[in-house]
Motif scaffolding. Structure first.
Motif, short mmCIF file in Angstrom:
data_model
loop_
_atom_site.label_atom_id
_atom_site.label_comp_id
_atom_site.label_asym_id
_atom_site.label_seq_id
_atom_site.Cartn_x
_atom_site.Cartn_y
_atom_site.Cartn_z
N ILE A 45 0.84 -1.20 0.00
CA ILE A 45 0.00 0.00 0.00
C ILE A 45 0.87 1.25 0.00
CG2 ILE A 45 -1.63 1.36 1.39
CD1 ILE A 45 -2.90 -1.31 2.26
N ALA A 46 1.93 1.22 0.82
CA ALA A 46 2.83 2.38 0.88
C ALA A 46 3.51 2.61 -0.47
CB ALA A 46 3.89 2.16 1.96
N ILE A 69 -4.48 -9.68 -5.00
CA ILE A 69 -3.71 -9.05 -3.93
C ILE A 69 -3.60 -7.55 -4.18
CG2 ILE A 69 -1.39 -8.86 -2.96
CD1 ILE A 69 -2.87 -11.25 -1.86
N LEU A 70 -3.33 -7.18 -5.44
CA LEU A 70 -3.22 -5.77 -5.81
C LEU A 70 -4.54 -5.06 -5.57
CD1 LEU A 70 -1.39 -3.57 -7.07
CD2 LEU A 70 -2.30 -4.25 -9.31
N GLU A 76 -7.94 0.08 -0.43
CA GLU A 76 -7.70 0.84 0.80
C GLU A 76 -7.14 2.24 0.53
OE1 GLU A 76 -5.92 -1.13 4.06
OE2 GLU A 76 -6.88 -3.07 3.63
N LEU A 77 -7.01 2.60 -0.73
CA LEU A 77 -6.47 3.91 -1.09
C LEU A 77 -7.59 4.94 -1.21
CD1 LEU A 77 -3.95 2.77 -3.87
CD2 LEU A 77 -3.48 3.14 -1.43
N ASP A 78 -7.22 6.21 -1.12
CA ASP A 78 -8.22 7.26 -1.31
C ASP A 78 -8.53 7.39 -2.81
OD1 ASP A 78 -6.49 9.47 -2.59
OD2 ASP A 78 -5.39 9.06 -0.75
#
Length: 260
Positions: A45-46, A69-70, A76-78
């Protein structure tokens, strides 16, 4: 209804092989061979939020599990970050992974049905990308073939790899098969990975009685032949329609013989 056992984890949210065979008088059953998980979800995510990735316009992803997975990380990103990520060009192998990438939200997806294996996909990338210095990222698992990196890096392309998922074999494959073993039908192999114990089990002749073997492609066919198992059919392409066409051709020929 004819049983067809698919030796694979079902795709999420829907599996194209399940859809195809369920609509064609077959009863699909899945026997998962592998378990998959994040190597480090927060690290992925980072990376997706990083300046480094923002400067990457092209990504390569060849596994349905890698896409899943991606997708879990992208979810979870904006929204503004997602919009920028979905502008990137994705290259993938096979129609199933192509379809899933489009469902995730990517509009510029290439390869797919035109890229039946890694070597073909690497060729498509080299035809498309003229600037070899353009950064590209290959999202992959801990276990992968090096065909694509070797081809592209060998030709001077600026390709980096990022391992985002890990895989381990399941120990209940034979047990699950035994619940349907006496019913007969088709066994479909999609990959050598995770099948070692099951293949050894099938080598004992009585364990594959009533079952015909199908391979999704030539690589898996070679693996089966090397282990003393000759598949009745090999799909022309790694796609539901191609697999169905190969299987139904055999089944129809058997029905015609039995009718005389």
């Amino acid at each position: 209804m004819t049983n067809i056992v698919l030796l694979k984890n079902p795709s999420i949210p829907t599996d194209p092989y399940d859809i195809k065979f369920s609509s064609e008088n077959y009863t699909p059953r899945f026997i998962p061979l592998l378990t998959h998980g994040h190597v480090d979800k927060q690290s992925t995510i980072a990376y997706l939020q990083s300046r480094e990735f923002s400067q990457v316009g092209i990504f390569i992803i060849t596994s349905q599990r890698a896409v899943e997975i991606l997708r879990e990380c992208i979810d979870e990103l904006d929204e503004s970050t997602k919009v920028e990520i979905f502008k990137k060009t994705g290259y993938t192998v096979g129609p199933a992974t192509f379809k899933i990438l489009r469902e995730v939200g990517f509009s510029d997806v290439r390869g797919g049905e035109d890229a039946g294996n890694g070597a073909k996909l690497a060729g498509i990338v080299m035809e498309d990308v003229q600037d070899k210095s353009e950064p590209m990222i290959f999202f992959t698992g801990e276990i992968r073939k090096d065909i694509i990196p070797r081809a592209l890096i060998g030709q001077g392309y600026n390709l980096s790899e990022r391992v985002i998922y890990k895989t381990s074999g399941r120990d209940d494959v034979v047990e699950k098969f035994n619940t349907v073993k006496n019913q007969g039908g088709w066994l479909v192999f999609f990959s050598p990975q995770g099948t070692e114990t099951f293949v050894d089990y099938l080598k004992e002749g009585q364990n594959r009685q009533k079952w015909k073997i199908a391979s999704i492609g030539p690589t898996t066919e070679t693996y089966l032949l090397e282990n003393g198992i000759t598949p009745e059919v090999v799909a022309a392409k790694p796609a539901p329609n191609s697999l169905f066409d190969a299987i139904v051709k055999i089944d129809n020929s058997i029905e015609n013989v039995c009718s005389f």
